[in-house]
Design a protein around this motif. Sequence first.
Motif, PDB file in Angstrom:
ATOM      1  N   LYS A  78       0.730  -1.383   0.097  1.00 10.33           N
ATOM      2  CA  LYS A  78      -0.355  -0.144  -0.193  1.00 10.33           C
ATOM      3  C   LYS A  78       0.384   1.817   0.267  1.00 10.33           C
ATOM      4  O   LYS A  78       2.224   1.413   0.530  1.00 10.33           O
ATOM      5  CB  LYS A  78      -1.002  -0.477   1.722  1.00 10.33           C
ATOM      6  N   ARG A  79       0.618   2.532  -0.471  1.00 14.68           N
ATOM      7  CA  ARG A  79       1.617   3.234  -1.044  1.00 14.68           C
ATOM      8  C   ARG A  79       0.785   4.162   0.583  1.00 14.68           C
ATOM      9  O   ARG A  79       2.417   4.956   0.730  1.00 14.68           O
ATOM     10  CB  ARG A  79       0.803   4.520  -2.004  1.00 14.68           C
ATOM     11  N   PRO A  80       0.694   4.561   1.171  1.00 15.68           N
ATOM     12  CA  PRO A  80       0.712   4.702   2.770  1.00 15.68           C
ATOM     13  C   PRO A  80       1.608   4.680   3.424  1.00 15.68           C
ATOM     14  O   PRO A  80       2.391   4.334   3.932  1.00 15.68           O
ATOM     15  CB  PRO A  80      -1.131   4.864   3.455  1.00 15.68           C
ATOM     16  N   THR A  81       1.705   3.001   3.155  1.00 13.21           N
ATOM     17  CA  THR A  81       2.499   1.980   3.623  1.00 13.21           C
ATOM     18  C   THR A  81       4.172   2.137   3.685  1.00 13.21           C
ATOM     19  O   THR A  81       5.026   2.836   4.492  1.00 13.21           O
ATOM     20  CB  THR A  81       2.244   0.738   3.437  1.00 13.21           C
ATOM     21  N   LEU A  96       8.196  16.787   6.848  1.00 13.91           N
ATOM     22  CA  LEU A  96       8.138  17.618   5.931  1.00 13.91           C
ATOM     23  C   LEU A  96       8.534  17.490   5.414  1.00 13.91           C
ATOM     24  O   LEU A  96       8.874  18.136   3.513  1.00 13.91           O
ATOM     25  CB  LEU A  96       8.688  19.239   6.505  1.00 13.91           C
ATOM     26  N   PHE A  97      10.186  17.385   4.858  1.00 12.55           N
ATOM     27  CA  PHE A  97      11.575  17.150   3.911  1.00 12.55           C
ATOM     28  C   PHE A  97      11.002  15.756   3.101  1.00 12.55           C
ATOM     29  O   PHE A  97      11.691  15.668   1.999  1.00 12.55           O
ATOM     30  CB  PHE A  97      12.720  17.399   4.019  1.00 12.55           C
ATOM     31  N   LEU A  98      10.379  14.928   3.754  1.00 14.76           N
ATOM     32  CA  LEU A  98       9.644  13.438   3.439  1.00 14.76           C
ATOM     33  C   LEU A  98       9.117  14.651   1.961  1.00 14.76           C
ATOM     34  O   LEU A  98       8.788  13.405   0.775  1.00 14.76           O
ATOM     35  CB  LEU A  98       9.170  11.940   3.447  1.00 14.76           C
ATOM     36  N   LEU A  99       7.874  15.005   2.831  1.00 14.46           N
ATOM     37  CA  LEU A  99       6.774  15.605   1.486  1.00 14.46           C
ATOM     38  C   LEU A  99       7.856  16.085   0.835  1.00 14.46           C
ATOM     39  O   LEU A  99       7.373  16.002  -0.912  1.00 14.46           O
ATOM     40  CB  LEU A  99       6.085  16.385   2.160  1.00 14.46           C
ATOM     41  N   LEU A 100       8.706  17.231   0.453  1.00 16.78           N
ATOM     42  CA  LEU A 100       9.020  17.889  -0.595  1.00 16.78           C
ATOM     43  C   LEU A 100      10.186  17.023  -0.943  1.00 16.78           C
ATOM     44  O   LEU A 100      10.094  16.720  -3.020  1.00 16.78           O
ATOM     45  CB  LEU A 100       9.908  18.356  -0.332  1.00 16.78           C
ATOM     46  N   GLY A 101      10.641  16.030  -0.673  1.00 18.21           N
ATOM     47  CA  GLY A 101      11.110  14.784  -1.699  1.00 18.21           C
ATOM     48  C   GLY A 101      10.261  13.866  -2.235  1.00 18.21           C
ATOM     49  O   GLY A 101      10.679  13.838  -3.602  1.00 18.21           O
ATOM     50  N   THR A 102       8.961  13.901  -2.135  1.00 22.33           N
ATOM     51  CA  THR A 102       7.830  12.772  -3.409  1.00 22.33           C
ATOM     52  C   THR A 102       6.951  14.562  -3.939  1.00 22.33           C
ATOM     53  O   THR A 102       6.864  13.968  -5.398  1.00 22.33           O
ATOM     54  CB  THR A 102       6.673  13.047  -1.901  1.00 22.33           C
ATOM     55  N   VAL A 103       7.029  15.834  -4.150  1.00 19.09           N
ATOM     56  CA  VAL A 103       6.881  16.557  -4.721  1.00 19.09           C
ATOM     57  C   VAL A 103       8.085  17.243  -5.364  1.00 19.09           C
ATOM     58  O   VAL A 103       7.152  17.844  -6.463  1.00 19.09           O
ATOM     59  CB  VAL A 103       5.516  17.620  -3.397  1.00 19.09           C
ATOM     60  N   SER A 104       8.311  17.539  -5.039  1.00 23.88           N
ATOM     61  CA  SER A 104       9.346  18.463  -6.258  1.00 23.88           C
ATOM     62  C   SER A 104      11.189  17.650  -6.204  1.00 23.88           C
ATOM     63  O   SER A 104      11.695  16.815  -5.590  1.00 23.88           O
ATOM     64  CB  SER A 104       9.783  19.848  -5.273  1.00 23.88           C
ATOM     65  N   LEU A 140       2.062   9.845  -3.847  1.00 21.27           N
ATOM     66  CA  LEU A 140       2.675   8.855  -4.215  1.00 21.27           C
ATOM     67  C   LEU A 140       1.468   8.079  -4.785  1.00 21.27           C
ATOM     68  O   LEU A 140       1.916   7.595  -6.350  1.00 21.27           O
ATOM     69  CB  LEU A 140       3.098   8.135  -2.906  1.00 21.27           C
ATOM     70  N   ARG A 141       0.758   8.296  -4.194  1.00 24.65           N
ATOM     71  CA  ARG A 141      -1.007   7.826  -4.824  1.00 24.65           C
ATOM     72  C   ARG A 141      -1.188   7.846  -7.069  1.00 24.65           C
ATOM     73  O   ARG A 141      -0.900   7.955  -7.693  1.00 24.65           O
ATOM     74  CB  ARG A 141      -1.839   7.944  -3.721  1.00 24.65           C
ATOM     75  N   THR A 142      -0.561   9.391  -6.541  1.00 26.06           N
ATOM     76  CA  THR A 142      -1.173  10.396  -7.904  1.00 26.06           C
ATOM     77  C   THR A 142       0.106   9.915  -8.886  1.00 26.06           C
ATOM     78  O   THR A 142       0.028   9.559 -10.135  1.00 26.06           O
ATOM     79  CB  THR A 142      -0.514  12.061  -7.723  1.00 26.06           C
ATOM     80  N   LEU A 143       1.549   9.849  -8.028  1.00 29.05           N
ATOM     81  CA  LEU A 143       2.540   8.961  -9.083  1.00 29.05           C
ATOM     82  C   LEU A 143       1.859   8.112  -9.573  1.00 29.05           C
ATOM     83  O   LEU A 143       3.051   7.431 -10.843  1.00 29.05           O
ATOM     84  CB  LEU A 143       3.920   9.323  -8.336  1.00 29.05           C
ATOM     85  N   THR A 144       1.379   7.226  -8.852  1.00 26.16           N
ATOM     86  CA  THR A 144       1.255   6.005  -9.405  1.00 26.16           C
ATOM     87  C   THR A 144       0.283   5.832 -10.537  1.00 26.16           C
ATOM     88  O   THR A 144       0.392   4.852 -11.435  1.00 26.16           O
ATOM     89  CB  THR A 144       0.522   4.996  -8.093  1.00 26.16           C
ATOM     90  N   LEU A 145      -0.705   6.098 -10.257  1.00 31.49           N
ATOM     91  CA  LEU A 145      -1.452   6.960 -11.344  1.00 31.49           C
ATOM     92  C   LEU A 145      -1.005   6.934 -12.867  1.00 31.49           C
ATOM     93  O   LEU A 145      -1.493   6.375 -13.837  1.00 31.49           O
ATOM     94  CB  LEU A 145      -2.239   7.632 -11.138  1.00 31.49           C
ATOM     95  N   ALA A 146       0.068   7.808 -12.579  1.00 25.09           N
ATOM     96  CA  ALA A 146       0.463   8.885 -13.500  1.00 25.09           C
ATOM     97  C   ALA A 146       1.736   7.745 -14.715  1.00 25.09           C
ATOM     98  O   ALA A 146       1.601   7.074 -15.939  1.00 25.09           O
ATOM     99  CB  ALA A 146       1.366  10.058 -13.493  1.00 25.09           C
ATOM    100  N   GLY A 147       2.209   6.398 -13.785  1.00 28.56           N
ATOM    101  CA  GLY A 147       2.577   6.054 -13.830  1.00 28.56           C
ATOM    102  C   GLY A 147       2.129   4.998 -15.663  1.00 28.56           C
ATOM    103  O   GLY A 147       2.732   4.469 -15.875  1.00 28.56           O
ATOM    104  N   GLU A 148       0.451   4.481 -14.144  1.00 31.05           N
ATOM    105  CA  GLU A 148       0.107   3.464 -14.983  1.00 31.05           C
ATOM    106  C   GLU A 148      -0.633   3.909 -16.336  1.00 31.05           C
ATOM    107  O   GLU A 148      -0.471   3.021 -16.831  1.00 31.05           O
ATOM    108  CB  GLU A 148      -1.102   2.890 -14.310  1.00 31.05           C
TER     109      GLU A 148
END
Length: 239
Positions: free
Chosen positions: A91-94, A147-155, A230-238
């Motif tokens: 699961k992506r949240p995991t 905070l910085f984990l979020l930054l690493g995910t979005v930028s 991360l869910r959005t990234l998954t969908l984009a990849g699919e």
Amino acid sequence: MYDPTVARLTYRALLGRRRALILGALPLLLIAISLAVRALAGADDQTAADVLGGLALATMVPIIGVIAGTGAIGPEIDDGSVVYLLSKPIKRPTIIYTKLIVAVAVTMVFSAVPTLIAGFVLNGNGQQVAVAYTVAALVASIAYAALFLLLGTVSRHAVVFGLVYALVWEALFGSLVPGARTLSVQQWALAVAQKVSGGDLVTSDVSLTTATVLLAAVTVLATWYAGQKLRTLTLAGEE
């Protein structure tokens, strides 16, 4: 909510030779400076508070948070290897929660432990200064990692943005503009440290109640939003 395989891969990425050297440099510098200050000035509570507040909490903790938080996921997104991880039945949240736990643990070890050592070197924990700043480092580690984990995910420029926040917003604007201190993880952590110390050596411009609420809110919201991205990234990849 925790996957051992994801954790092992994340630890391996964060504690590789290059990052381990960077993570270990600041703690060693803090302890070396503390030894020099103790040798030159002796045991002084105010000096200990100044060194731990100015060097440990204001500089070392956020920089280590940037390295650990962004490094937990940013490089995988940049080089595309995150696609392999997302293809697994996890699961992506995991994935986000596991990486957050690892980032928090690494940040705490490389910031709180040397802060405690430096505090005892400087004044032997007089007036609970060493313990107070160690608790502040522990609390700040959680918020910074989220905070910085979020930054690493979005930028893709998460490290740059993280350093700008840590060194420009908190260190510069936080010291010059009173209103900016309310939106400072450092000040929130100092509010907790002030309660622990119980004296006048550790102070904060934010009340303990406000600091506690903001620390919890930022950590939860940043973690939740990182999971959504991360869910959005998954969908984009699919697609």
